[in-house]
Design an enzyme around this catalytic site. Structure first.
Site, PDB file in Angstrom:
ATOM      1  N   LYS A 289      15.573  -1.019   0.115  1.00  0.00           N
ATOM      2  CA  LYS A 289      16.980  -0.810   0.462  1.00  0.00           C
ATOM      3  C   LYS A 289      17.252  -1.307   1.881  1.00  0.00           C
ATOM      4  O   LYS A 289      18.270  -1.967   2.140  1.00  0.00           O
ATOM      5  CB  LYS A 289      17.320   0.681   0.333  1.00  0.00           C
ATOM      6  CG  LYS A 289      18.780   1.011   0.506  1.00  0.00           C
ATOM      7  CD  LYS A 289      19.106   2.414  -0.015  1.00  0.00           C
ATOM      8  CE  LYS A 289      18.252   3.472   0.654  1.00  0.00           C
ATOM      9  NZ  LYS A 289      18.615   4.842   0.217  1.00  0.00           N
ATOM     10  N   GLU A 301      23.957 -13.669   1.825  1.00  0.00           N
ATOM     11  CA  GLU A 301      24.627 -13.909   0.543  1.00  0.00           C
ATOM     12  C   GLU A 301      25.799 -14.879   0.671  1.00  0.00           C
ATOM     13  O   GLU A 301      26.270 -15.431  -0.323  1.00  0.00           O
ATOM     14  CB  GLU A 301      25.099 -12.577  -0.047  1.00  0.00           C
ATOM     15  CG  GLU A 301      23.934 -11.689  -0.493  1.00  0.00           C
ATOM     16  CD  GLU A 301      24.369 -10.274  -0.826  1.00  0.00           C
ATOM     17  OE1 GLU A 301      24.317  -9.919  -2.012  1.00  0.00           O
ATOM     18  OE2 GLU A 301      24.763  -9.540   0.106  1.00  0.00           O
ATOM     19  N   HIS A 311      17.479 -12.058  -9.852  1.00  0.00           N
ATOM     20  CA  HIS A 311      16.445 -12.392 -10.837  1.00  0.00           C
ATOM     21  C   HIS A 311      16.635 -13.819 -11.318  1.00  0.00           C
ATOM     22  O   HIS A 311      17.760 -14.295 -11.481  1.00  0.00           O
ATOM     23  CB  HIS A 311      16.526 -11.436 -12.029  1.00  0.00           C
ATOM     24  CG  HIS A 311      15.690 -11.867 -13.200  1.00  0.00           C
ATOM     25  ND1 HIS A 311      14.324 -11.899 -13.151  1.00  0.00           N
ATOM     26  CD2 HIS A 311      16.045 -12.318 -14.439  1.00  0.00           C
ATOM     27  CE1 HIS A 311      13.854 -12.337 -14.313  1.00  0.00           C
ATOM     28  NE2 HIS A 311      14.880 -12.598 -15.097  1.00  0.00           N
ATOM     29  N   SER A 332       2.862 -11.766  -4.785  1.00  0.00           N
ATOM     30  CA  SER A 332       1.609 -12.229  -5.395  1.00  0.00           C
ATOM     31  C   SER A 332       1.793 -13.566  -6.096  1.00  0.00           C
ATOM     32  O   SER A 332       0.847 -14.346  -6.208  1.00  0.00           O
ATOM     33  CB  SER A 332       1.083 -11.191  -6.380  1.00  0.00           C
ATOM     34  OG  SER A 332       1.990 -11.005  -7.455  1.00  0.00           O
ATOM     35  N   GLU A 337       0.401 -17.755  -8.969  1.00  0.00           N
ATOM     36  CA  GLU A 337       1.000 -18.729  -9.876  1.00  0.00           C
ATOM     37  C   GLU A 337       1.322 -20.066  -9.213  1.00  0.00           C
ATOM     38  O   GLU A 337       1.134 -21.127  -9.805  1.00  0.00           O
ATOM     39  CB  GLU A 337       2.270 -18.157 -10.523  1.00  0.00           C
ATOM     40  CG  GLU A 337       2.020 -17.184 -11.660  1.00  0.00           C
ATOM     41  CD  GLU A 337       1.680 -15.772 -11.210  1.00  0.00           C
ATOM     42  OE1 GLU A 337       1.399 -14.931 -12.065  1.00  0.00           O
ATOM     43  OE2 GLU A 337       1.711 -15.508  -9.995  1.00  0.00           O
ATOM     44  N   ASP A 547     -51.370  18.884 -19.861  1.00  0.00           N
ATOM     45  CA  ASP A 547     -51.884  18.291 -18.630  1.00  0.00           C
ATOM     46  C   ASP A 547     -51.886  16.766 -18.671  1.00  0.00           C
ATOM     47  O   ASP A 547     -51.707  16.110 -17.646  1.00  0.00           O
ATOM     48  CB  ASP A 547     -53.282  18.825 -18.293  1.00  0.00           C
ATOM     49  CG  ASP A 547     -54.269  18.688 -19.453  1.00  0.00           C
ATOM     50  OD1 ASP A 547     -53.905  18.103 -20.491  1.00  0.00           O
ATOM     51  OD2 ASP A 547     -55.407  19.171 -19.311  1.00  0.00           O
TER      52      ASP A 547
END
Length: 691
Positions: A289, A301, A311, A332, A337, A547
């Site tokens: 946030k 923006e 996305h 990652s 990738e 034994d």
């Protein structure tokens, strides 16, 4: 020329169809064993856009083989949140039926919200899993949502297949990933190092598949010729390949304040660099946030050089990073990738510090100034590196499907850990520091009754010897008296007695602590319970064994047998009574093997003949043992062992099969194997478990 077998987890010489039909029969046998050709019911749970990119290829593979699998899809986490793109829609667009949608995210984007989200998922998941009743759940990665999934499945006795275990990155993700590994029953890893990490974490090697990353199956097969339309759609009509940047940065949950500052510096550097940049919103971790606030504070923006999006569909994202001039951030995907395309990457901070990377990645671990990040951009932008296949070769999914088909549902659900051998620990417990852990060892011989205090290292701290009484009552009374005397003195010798071990001739029931039949040298000694009276008197556990067995146990713990998997110990004892010329002995003294040896040394022909005959017979017995039991070592113990060893070796060289003639025959170097073996009954934990 010889041929090399394919590496574990790598494809063989034949094509995919050949491999498929070669293994079809075995897979059918497992399915029949699982019950009436029942299909394997697989639940795939996906929490966010990132894990879906890894899970989707597996889901397509499962869906393509309905004769083997039933697929249930559970969607939870940030997939269902508008601020993060409502990414569940891409699952529907891929034509998967979503069985269950679980709203599990508690908003707040801080540490407490992450914990509450895990708790909410744990509350909601049991009902779903009870309805689905999957045979196996596939969980990906290192997210807090995935931890909730793995915890729920493990507690509900559902087998878990974990994707991407064994990797090392940074932040809290490492802890979560390794926690899921401990809960999971099966593992699919992407790199050889990750496989070795899983083995080092005591996971069963037979349940680890080195498959590569499933996303690479799509990465390495993507040949979208119309990538220009994708670039223009997301970055503008005037943008050319290799002349734009993709930025993807997430919070570091273990240092949120610093990661927000680093994000500010990144945006400042990107504005100064003055290239068109696609900025993806951060994930839902604590701190996201605040990072979004930074973006809005700087007007990202609405900035002409920036495109800020929640996305991008994975197929389009592939094309965007494949043709970018640079990828920057701490995701990652940058170190995993993107390497498949040789696109230059700038990895910021510590979030991916432990990842394996190709030469296309430039690390800026201390991204504490705008200038440092800007310098990295100048170094990396527009370069082209060799493509890296560290994380996969494009054939992960066929391997994973084959692995799933090999799972035998009849095998026990309880997972086992493969712990390495553990050295004897040096405890820092105060009692261990102040006292020597020891055992009371008792040797019931034909002539003498001996009791000793034996330390953990095999040192005989003190030994007590008395003539063995002839009657049962006197013998029991003397054993108790000597044991109590030794236990009392152990306190003054700073020894803590852990238990009592008894070595005796004859047949013994070690589980009950009973002498069934003794040798003829110990009279009135049949069906005698030794454990009960000694344990009652000393308030200690008591173990009893023959034994001969005790001598072997002594060799295993303290002698030549230490660390040897298979060996045989032979005890050379008393010969027939023999009075020989030239010897002077007391009338009351019993003639023993010691006297026989003395006679042979004095040149007594009869004594020499007896030793030679007995040694040859022993050698033939050893040959039979070698042929039937195949030990890797033979240990001769007792007073005659040194005189027999060369004779036995000679018989082996003449009589034994060639394949066993190299087995070593040695003489025990233990001074008192009977007492040490009795002590090992107490001191050796692995022995203690048997009795």
């Amino acid at each position: 020329m010889g041929t090399k077998a394919p590496a574990r987890g790598q494809p063989g010489a034949g094509g995919p169809h050949e491999l498929y039909f070669k293994n079809l029969s075995k897979q059918k046998q497992i399915m029949e064993k699982n019950g009436n050709n029942r299909k394997l019911r697989v639940c795939v749970a996906t929490c966010n856009r990132a894990d879906y990119s890894k899970l989707a290829p597996i889901m397509f593979g499962i869906k393509s083989e309905p004769q083997f699998f039933e697929l249930d899809v559970v969607v939870l986490g940030s997939h269902l949140i508008d601020d993060y793109g409502n990414t569940y829609r891409m699952i529907e667009q891929d034509d998967f039926d979503i069985h269950t949608r679980l709203h599990t995210i508690v908003r707040g984007e801080d540490e407490a919200a992450m914990v509450e989200s895990v708790g909410l998922a744990l509350v909601k998941l049991p009902d779903v899993l009870n309805r689905l009743k999957p045979d196996i759940m596939i969980v990906h990665g290192d997210r807090f949502d995935a931890l909730a999934l793995a915890t729920s499945a493990a507690l509900m006795n559902i087998r878990i297949l974990h994707i991407e275990g064994g990797e090392v990155s940074g932040t809290i993700d490492d802890s979560i990933r390794h926690a899921i590994t401990k809960l999971a029953h099966f593992h699919v890893c992407c790199t050889r190092s990750a496989e070795q990490h899983l083995i080092a974490m005591c996971e069963d090697h037979d349940r680890i598949l080195l498959a590569g990353c499933p996303s690479y199956d799509k990465l390495l097969s993507s040949k979208n010729k119309d990538y220009m339309s994708i670039i223009r759609m997301w970055l503008g009509e005037d943008v050319k390949p290799r002349d734009y940047i993709v930025a993807l940065q997430h919070p570091v949950t273990t240092d949120i304040k610093h990661s927000i500052k680093m994000f500010e510096l990144t945006l400042d550097a990107l504005m100064s660099f003055n290239k068109r940049t696609l900025v993806l919103f951060p994930n839902i971790d604590a701190g996201s946030k605040e990072m979004v606030r930074v973006m809005r504070k700087k007007g990202i923006e609405h900035h002409p050089n920036f495109r800020a999006v929640k996305h991008v569909p994975f197929e389009q994202f592939i094309q965007l990073v494949a043709h970018a001039g640079c990828v920057i951030g701490n995701s990652s995907c940058g170190v995993r990738e993107v390497g498949a395309f040789g696109t230059p990457v700038i990895n910021l901070g510590t979030r991916q510090i432990g990842r394996e990377t190709g030469e296309n990645v430039l690390h800026v671990r201390d991204a504490d100034t705008q200038d440092k990040i800007l310098q990295a951009l100048h170094l990396q932008f527009g370069k082209q590196y060799p493509c890296s296949k560290i994380y996969g070769d494009g054939n992960a999914v066929p391997r994973i499907l084959k692995f799933l088909k090999s799972i035998d549902l009849k095998e026990p659900l309880q997972k086992k850990f493969c712990f390495p051998p553990v050295k004897e620990s040096i405890s820092q417990d105060i009692d261990h520091i102040l006292e020597t852990q020891s055992a009371l060892a008792v040797d019931l011989g034909g002539t003498n009754l001996r009791v000793a205090i034996v330390s953990m290292k095999g040192e005989i701290v003190k030994k007590y010897t008395q003539l063995n009484p002839k009657t049962y009552e006197d013998r029991i009374e003397l054993i108790l008296k000597m044991c109590m005397e030794a236990a009392s003195e152990a306190v003054h010798l700073n020894c803590r007695i852990l238990g009592v071990g008894i070595s005796t001739g004859g047949r013994v029931n070690p589980r009950e602590g009973i002498v069934l039949h003794s040798t003829k040298l110990i009279q009135e000694w049949s069906s005698v319970d030794l454990r009960t009276p000694i344990s009652d008197a000393l308030h200690l556990p008591v173990w009893v064994d023959n034994d001969g067995n005790c001598a072997a146990l002594a060799e295993r713990k303290f002698g030549h047998g230490k660390g040897v998997e298979n060996f045989v110990t032979l005890i050379t004892g008393t010969e027939e009574l023999l009075l020989v010329g030239g010897m002077s002995i007391k009338m009351e003294e019993t003639i023993s093997a010691v006297h026989l040896i003395q006679a042979a040394k004095l040149g007594n022909a009869k004594a020499e003949s007896i030793l030679r005959t007995a040694g040859t017979a022993l050698g033939l017995g050893v040959v039979n043992i070698l042929h039937t039991m195949n030990p890797s070592l033979v240990i001769l113990s007792g007073v005659l062992a040194g005189h027999y060893v060369n004779i036995v070796k000679d018989v082996i060289s003449r009589q034994a099969m060639f394949s066993v003639q190299t087995v070593d025959v040695v003489v025990s170097n233990l001074a008192d194997p009977a007492l040490l073996g009795a002590a090992s009954l107490v001191l050796d934990y692995s022995t203690r478990r048997i009795y």
